[in-house]
Design a protein around this motif. Structure first.
Motif, mmCIF file in Angstrom:
data_model
loop_
_atom_site.group_PDB
_atom_site.id
_atom_site.type_symbol
_atom_site.label_atom_id
_atom_site.label_comp_id
_atom_site.label_asym_id
_atom_site.label_seq_id
_atom_site.Cartn_x
_atom_site.Cartn_y
_atom_site.Cartn_z
ATOM 1 N N PHE A 183 6.697 11.445 6.803
ATOM 2 C CA PHE A 183 6.650 10.092 6.242
ATOM 3 C C PHE A 183 5.688 9.191 7.022
ATOM 4 C CE2 PHE A 183 8.019 5.683 6.033
ATOM 5 C CZ PHE A 183 8.207 5.480 4.682
ATOM 6 N N ALA A 214 13.698 4.250 3.820
ATOM 7 C CA ALA A 214 12.627 4.834 3.013
ATOM 8 C C ALA A 214 12.396 6.320 3.317
ATOM 9 C CB ALA A 214 11.340 4.036 3.207
ATOM 10 N N ARG A 219 4.392 5.909 5.165
ATOM 11 C CA ARG A 219 4.801 4.604 4.649
ATOM 12 C C ARG A 219 5.194 4.765 3.179
ATOM 13 N NH1 ARG A 219 -0.826 4.404 4.718
ATOM 14 N NH2 ARG A 219 -1.795 4.020 2.672
ATOM 15 N N ALA A 220 5.778 3.709 2.648
ATOM 16 C CA ALA A 220 6.140 3.680 1.231
ATOM 17 C C ALA A 220 5.475 2.490 0.565
ATOM 18 C CB ALA A 220 7.651 3.590 1.065
ATOM 19 N N ALA A 246 12.756 9.381 0.716
ATOM 20 C CA ALA A 246 11.640 10.311 0.506
ATOM 21 C C ALA A 246 12.135 11.747 0.600
ATOM 22 C CB ALA A 246 10.548 10.048 1.539
ATOM 23 N N MET A 251 8.848 3.373 -6.184
ATOM 24 C CA MET A 251 8.298 3.788 -4.898
ATOM 25 C C MET A 251 7.262 4.908 -5.015
ATOM 26 S SD MET A 251 11.744 3.599 -2.553
ATOM 27 C CE MET A 251 10.806 3.220 -1.091
ATOM 28 N N HIS A 252 6.300 4.827 -4.107
ATOM 29 C CA HIS A 252 5.335 5.917 -3.936
ATOM 30 C C HIS A 252 5.255 6.190 -2.439
ATOM 31 C CE1 HIS A 252 1.965 8.554 -4.716
ATOM 32 N NE2 HIS A 252 1.289 7.963 -3.752
ATOM 33 N N PHE A 253 5.527 7.426 -2.053
ATOM 34 C CA PHE A 253 5.592 7.773 -0.633
ATOM 35 C C PHE A 253 4.295 8.396 -0.154
ATOM 36 C CE2 PHE A 253 10.020 8.019 -2.186
ATOM 37 C CZ PHE A 253 10.609 7.085 -1.336
ATOM 38 N N THR A 283 10.388 6.634 -9.391
ATOM 39 C CA THR A 283 8.984 6.999 -9.206
ATOM 40 C C THR A 283 8.347 6.959 -10.582
ATOM 41 O OG1 THR A 283 9.584 9.361 -9.324
ATOM 42 C CG2 THR A 283 9.319 8.398 -7.133
ATOM 43 N N VAL A 326 5.920 -0.002 -2.326
ATOM 44 C CA VAL A 326 7.134 -0.419 -3.031
ATOM 45 C C VAL A 326 6.847 -1.577 -3.990
ATOM 46 C CG1 VAL A 326 9.527 -1.181 -2.782
ATOM 47 C CG2 VAL A 326 8.481 0.248 -0.995
#
Length: 366
Positions: A319, A304, A321-322, A308, A360-362, A287, A324
């Motif tokens: 959750f 994913a 989406r991610a 997370a 990644m950013h969740f 991250t 990426v």
């Protein structure tokens, strides 16, 4: 994600010296058996240059590497499965780890006593592996006795476990550890709750003499360990615990100079952590933001949402989406904004299998 490897071996093979180097701590490493009388746990940073390359681009307030836990466990001797030495205490401690790093002495030194009087890596490995088998055999026989009635009645919840344990027991009688028995995934899952010592993945660590650091392949003791590791399809690394202890006392710049003088690319500790990662099927995602750039450990094959959840359980529950970016794209385009403009940022859903090096950013909603 907390995973740990236990450092084991006969007394005076160098495992406590190695542990000191890993954690830069100072557990007792005296020259007599059982200097380590209780498990010592230490955290070591996982070496990963990618983390610092990302940090150069993001310029965060903090850089947080992934961490791996090692446990230094009291020396094992012949008869430990029957309570010799610190036997039962040793075996109880080792059941709690995820993998085993078995340190094997591959050097001569008249100033360091050997519990069996002389150096013999094959005998030492056989001693430890046999004691682990004997301890497991006792547990397997006890469990078989408890579930035999239900298994013979074809109770599905016990039958598969019973069959798997019978297979393991037969192999134990031939001196074969559970990790080398041809078990199906279902059979492994059926006996997993027993935390069998010999079912844990094994990494052999050949502790070599200082003079052999650049030519350990010519060390005949190392070759003996290598043959065993090859037969078991096990991981093997060579290092000099004494050198690692010296390296651990240096700052980063001095360490680089020392490694250069030694003529080696990376420290033995870095090799140990990387090998432990491979042994447990671990990978890293990142991250990256102005507050911190951070490395996170995950098991290969995780989705994913599962990754997370490593950051926070709420991330997994809610959750959405991610976002990426592959590590290489981040480096090539120099910033998250440039990656987006190039169309290289991907939106991934719940089925996405996270890859090593993903940044990644969740997105989530709780």
């Amino acid at each position: 994600m907390s995973l740990t490897a236990g450092i084991v071996g006969l007394p005076n093979v160098g495992k406590s010296t190695l542990f000191n180097a890993i954690t830069k701590s100072h557990v007792e490493a005296a020259n007599y058996p059982f200097a380590t009388i209780s498990p010592n746990v230490g955290i070591v940073e996982v070496p990963d240059t990618r983390l610092f390359e990302l940090a150069k681009l993001v310029n965060p307030k903090k850089i947080i590497p992934a961490a791996f836990e090692f446990t230094d466990i009291a020396g094992l001797v012949r008869g430990a499965s029957k309570g010799e030495g610190l036997g039962n205490q040793f075996l109880a401690n080792i059941r709690e780890v995820d993998a085993i790093c078995q340190v094997v002495r591959c050097f001569e030194d008249n100033n360091i006593t050997h519990v069996d009087e002389f150096v013999d890596p094959v005998r030492d490995i056989e001693t430890i592996n046999l004691e682990l088998i004997l301890a497991d055999l006792e547990q397997v026989e006890r469990r078989l006795g408890r579930i035999e009635k239900q298994a013979k009645m074809k109770d599905k919840s016990f039958y598969e476990e019973y069959c798997a344990l019978e297979k393991i027991k037969i192999n134990f009688q031939e001196g074969i550890p559970a990790r080398l028995v041809n078990l199906s995934i279902d059979e492994v899952n059926a006996v997993k709750h027993l935390q069998l010592l010999t079912l844990k993945p094994m990494l052999y660590v050949a502790n070599i003499y200082e003079a052999d650091i650049n030519n350990y392949e010519h060390n005949h003791y190392y070759q003996q360990v290598k043959a065993i590791a090859s037969d078991e399809n096990a991981e093997l690394i060579a290092l000099c615990a004494k050198i690692e202890a010296e390296l651990s006392e240096l700052d980063d710049e001095s360490k680089e100079v020392f490694l250069l003088e030694l003529g080696i690319d990376e420290s033995g500790l870095d090799k140990l952590v990387k090998a432990s990662y491979r042994l447990l099927g671990l990978e890293t995602f990142f991250t990256a933001g102005p507050k911190e750039v951070r490395a996170w450990t995950f098991k290969k094959g995780m989705t994913a949402p599962m990754c997370a959840g490593i950051i926070h359980t709420d991330f997994q529950k809610g959750f959405i989406r991610a976002e990426v970016i592959s590590y290489h794209d981040y480096i090539d385009y120099q910033s998250e904004q440039m990656v987006k403009e190039a169309g290289k940022m991907r939106l991934e859903g719940k089925e996405y299998i996270v890859k090593d090096g993903d940044v990644m950013h969740f997105r989530f909603n709780v």
